[in-house]
Scaffold this motif. Structure first.
Motif, PDB file in Angstrom:
ATOM      1  N   GLN A  86       0.935  -1.125  -0.027  1.00  0.00           N
ATOM      2  CA  GLN A  86       0.063   0.078  -0.021  1.00  0.00           C
ATOM      3  C   GLN A  86       0.913   1.183  -0.042  1.00  0.00           C
ATOM      4  OE1 GLN A  86      -2.947   0.132   3.124  1.00  0.00           O
ATOM      5  NE2 GLN A  86      -3.629   2.043   2.573  1.00  0.00           N
ATOM      6  N   ARG A 121       2.471   1.638  -3.342  1.00  0.00           N
ATOM      7  CA  ARG A 121       1.288   2.225  -4.337  1.00  0.00           C
ATOM      8  C   ARG A 121       1.038   3.658  -4.177  1.00  0.00           C
ATOM      9  NH1 ARG A 121      -3.019   0.857  -5.321  1.00  0.00           N
ATOM     10  NH2 ARG A 121      -3.111   0.551  -7.679  1.00  0.00           N
ATOM     11  N   GLY A 168       3.927  -0.804  -9.913  1.00  0.00           N
ATOM     12  CA  GLY A 168       2.888  -0.675 -10.760  1.00  0.00           C
ATOM     13  C   GLY A 168       2.521  -2.394 -11.327  1.00  0.00           C
ATOM     14  N   SER A 217       2.454  -5.002  -9.221  1.00  0.00           N
ATOM     15  CA  SER A 217       2.305  -5.707  -8.028  1.00  0.00           C
ATOM     16  C   SER A 217       1.003  -6.852  -8.283  1.00  0.00           C
ATOM     17  CB  SER A 217       1.951  -4.947  -6.969  1.00  0.00           C
ATOM     18  OG  SER A 217       0.735  -4.455  -7.308  1.00  0.00           O
ATOM     19  N   ASP A 220      -2.169  -4.891  -8.817  1.00  0.00           N
ATOM     20  CA  ASP A 220      -2.333  -4.337 -10.200  1.00  0.00           C
ATOM     21  C   ASP A 220      -2.606  -5.381 -11.292  1.00  0.00           C
ATOM     22  OD1 ASP A 220      -1.808  -1.337  -9.822  1.00  0.00           O
ATOM     23  OD2 ASP A 220      -0.440  -2.298  -8.705  1.00  0.00           O
TER      24      ASP A 220
END
Length: 240
Positions: free
Chosen positions: A191, A194, A200, A202, A205
């Protein structure tokens, strides 16, 4: 020889499936504190996070196999990152479950371990963990990953075969507490990354691209699984 084997196998089965006595409450609390000490301080977490990475990548690999994907390899890196590669359709339920398994695996393994310990199955937990690590070792594709899994599996093997019941119990409880607490921290780290515009690619995502559900909702799922597992598993351990 046949008579010896006929006697040994039932004894081995009884040892594996039988229940062991619960440790004293002070042991449960001491292992809780030890697990927190391995997770909370950043300096120790940089080392202990390797064990969480094993569970994370193992979760990806196990679910990939269970959903019919072809697992081609797992890599574990010294910066505590990892990579699990599987072949199959790049979309669909199997891919979604595989991607979702990483961040949830440590906590769910901890929850399952807590259930076994609450039932008194300390030996079964140790042997099952050793077996999973041996299976995972076959799929490791880099030297650091091999070293990490061998050392971890060796610790489980030594304790399960050579240590007395009290040491086995303390080790098992420490491992389960560690998985429960260790499963909580990575979603918060993700968290934070991000929020800074990083990570980007992960798991959250990737799941967002697969399902068209916002990555934040997948991150919420990771938080929910880890926190609920900690609450439920911790209650089992303390009441066991």
């Amino acid at each position: 020889m046949d008579s010896l084997a006929a006697t040994a196998l039932p004894d081995l089965w009884d040892r594996l499936t039988g229940a062991q006595p619960d440790p004293d409450l002070w042991v449960v609390l001491a292992t809780l504190v030890a697990a927190l000490a391995a997770v909370v301080p950043h300096s120790l977490w940089r080392l202990s996070r390797n064990a969480v990475t094993i569970a994370h990548e193992g979760g990806h690999g196990l679910v990939a196999l269970l959903t019919g994907r072809q697992l081609t390899g797992i890599r574990l890196h010294s910066d505590t990152s990892g990579l699990t590669v599987s072949r199959g359709k790049p979309y669909g339920l199997g891919m979604i479950l595989t991607a979702a398994a990483g961040y949830t695996a440590p906590s769910l393994l901890g929850l399952g371990g807590a259930a076994l310990l609450a039932a008194g199955h300390i030996t079964l937990l140790l042997w099952a963990a050793t077996a999973l690590l041996v299976v995972m070792l076959v799929m490791i594709r880099n030297a650091y990953g091999v070293l990490t899994v061998v050392l971890t599996g060796g610790a489980f093997l030594l304790v399960s075969w050579l240590a007395g019941p009290q040491v086995q119990a303390a080790f098992a409880y420490a491992v389960v507490w560690f998985l429960l607490f260790g499963g909580v921290r990575p979603p918060f780290e993700l968290q934070a990354k991000r929020a800074r515009g990083g990570a980007g690619d992960s798991d959250a995502d990737q799941l967002s691209r697969l399902t068209h559900v916002p990555a934040g909702l997948w991150l919420f799922l990771f938080h929910a699984v880890s926190l609920c597992s900690l609450i439920g598993g911790g209650r089992w351990l303390l009441e066991g």
